[in-house]
Design a protein around this motif. Sequence first.
Motif, short mmCIF file in Angstrom:
data_model
loop_
_atom_site.label_atom_id
_atom_site.label_comp_id
_atom_site.label_asym_id
_atom_site.label_seq_id
_atom_site.Cartn_x
_atom_site.Cartn_y
_atom_site.Cartn_z
N ASP A 128 -17.84 40.11 74.77
CA ASP A 128 -17.78 41.01 75.92
C ASP A 128 -17.74 42.50 75.56
O ASP A 128 -16.72 43.17 75.79
CB ASP A 128 -16.53 40.66 76.76
N PRO A 129 -18.83 43.03 75.02
CA PRO A 129 -18.81 44.45 74.64
C PRO A 129 -18.40 45.40 75.78
O PRO A 129 -17.56 46.28 75.56
CB PRO A 129 -20.24 44.73 74.19
N ILE A 130 -18.94 45.22 76.97
CA ILE A 130 -18.58 46.17 78.04
C ILE A 130 -17.08 46.10 78.34
O ILE A 130 -16.38 47.11 78.38
CB ILE A 130 -19.39 45.93 79.34
N GLY A 131 -16.59 44.88 78.53
CA GLY A 131 -15.17 44.72 78.88
C GLY A 131 -14.25 45.24 77.79
O GLY A 131 -13.13 45.69 78.07
#
Lengths: 152, 324
Positions: B300-303
Amino acid sequence: MAFEPKIVGFLCNWCSYTGADLAGVSRIKSAPNMRIIRTMCSGRVDPAFILKAFQLGADGVVVMGCHLGDCHYQEGNYKTIRRIPFLKKLIEQFGIDPRRLRLEWVSASEGDRFAEVVNEFTQEMRTLGPLKLPVHELMGKNGERAKHAVHE
Amino acid sequence: MAKPRLALYWAASCGGCEIAVLDVQEKILDIANAFDIVFWPVAMDFKYDDVRRMDDKSIDICLFNGAIRNSENNEIAELLRKKSKVLVAFGSCSMEGGIPGLANLTTKDDILKFVYKDSPSTVSTNGGTYPQTHTKMPEGEIEIPEMWDTVKSLDQVVDVEYYIPGCPPQPEQIWNVVSYILSGQPLPPSGAILGAGEKSCCDECTRTKSEKKLKQFYRPFEIQAKPDECLLEQGIVCMGPATRDGCGALCPKAGMPCRGCYGPPPNVSDQGAKMISALSSVIDAHEADEIDRILNQIADPIGTFYRFSLAHSLLRRVDKHETH
Ligand code: SF4
Ligand code: SF4
Ligand code: SF4
Ligand code: FES
């Protein structure tokens, strides 16, 4: 009028920009869609530049640098080969087709390769169509506010 | 001389920022003595109409916490902007959307659908009952605020003079800002970030760094981290390099990676972009397949990279059209 994609190309000074120049002086035809930004090295292309290009309305972004082993700063493009796939994963999570970001090696002598990349990528972006992002609308409605988006 | 007039407000907020103000402990009495508190819904009985009746610019300082998530948050942001000389975005939510900003990963429709229809604990009759902004009752019509599709930071809806980062801002830092204001020294230029440093969280962190390269990333629960070494160099994604200093590197001190609540450091516009640079520099791989294998370990890069700053990032929200 048919859709013409806006493409931003970050070209390293030592190889790809010279390659683009060669394509020019050799009068090799290529699509006029790419706005070229010269950077000293592909490793100088901060991931924020690429996100910013999409924020400001680019339909596709190409980063071009020296072939591996040929970087003027030895290691710069090794950074690039890790950043670009990483960014592709990130933009995909943001809802942007990862094909809209591309990394290519173009040496100073590869004017023909430069033209080929530009033509191919432009064609691919034509097929993908315009990139519409929520941020365009959010900023457009309230353009003034966009200034505040960066805390210097 | 009349005491400066202070207002505090919470918009889309968890209440933690309010607690942080109270956490200045006995100094809260100094604050109460030094200021005339004219509006503070969480602690004192004021109504919006009290604010509406005030003269424009009659509040000297307004500390505004919480994100702009619905029409009420927006209305009060505009009201307090009009009534305040100095408006401060207080805490991550107000400064950059914060945790509520993670709603920008999805849409209002999907959120409502899950909460009022699909969640396993919801018994939905007639396809689910959704909240309405207007409801007719025998006594008349009831109106509730309208939830927005996109969560915004305070400075995306009104002009803001200063920012105090942190989720929540550290009480010592709150006191630093308050006592500076009380000292009567000239206020910093508009747009300044107060109660924080000019470097990154790594600069405050006492863990040793040794320029190690990585082939493997771990989530914090998958590994027993060594107590003195940099967490990132042990393969734990620590947001230190992409986060402003000011908290005293609290999380790495306690054995947890920094999650980025102090926002991007100076001259960084986007925490995710900065983390991609930082992580790309520590990954030990030169082949596409190997690079891909290592990158896939980062969930989950964005999170992870925009846990607090998604709403204020370059792209602001996830788009649901192109890839869905
Ligand atoms: S910044 Fe953190 S503590 Fe403050 S309101 Fe937001 S979530 Fe709560
Ligand atoms: S990456 Fe994290 S653990 Fe390492 S120095 Fe920076 S803040 Fe400390
Ligand atoms: S270490 Fe990071 S997440 Fe923890 S309080 Fe400090 S800035 Fe916030
Ligand atoms: S100088 Fe061309 S990629 Fe580094």
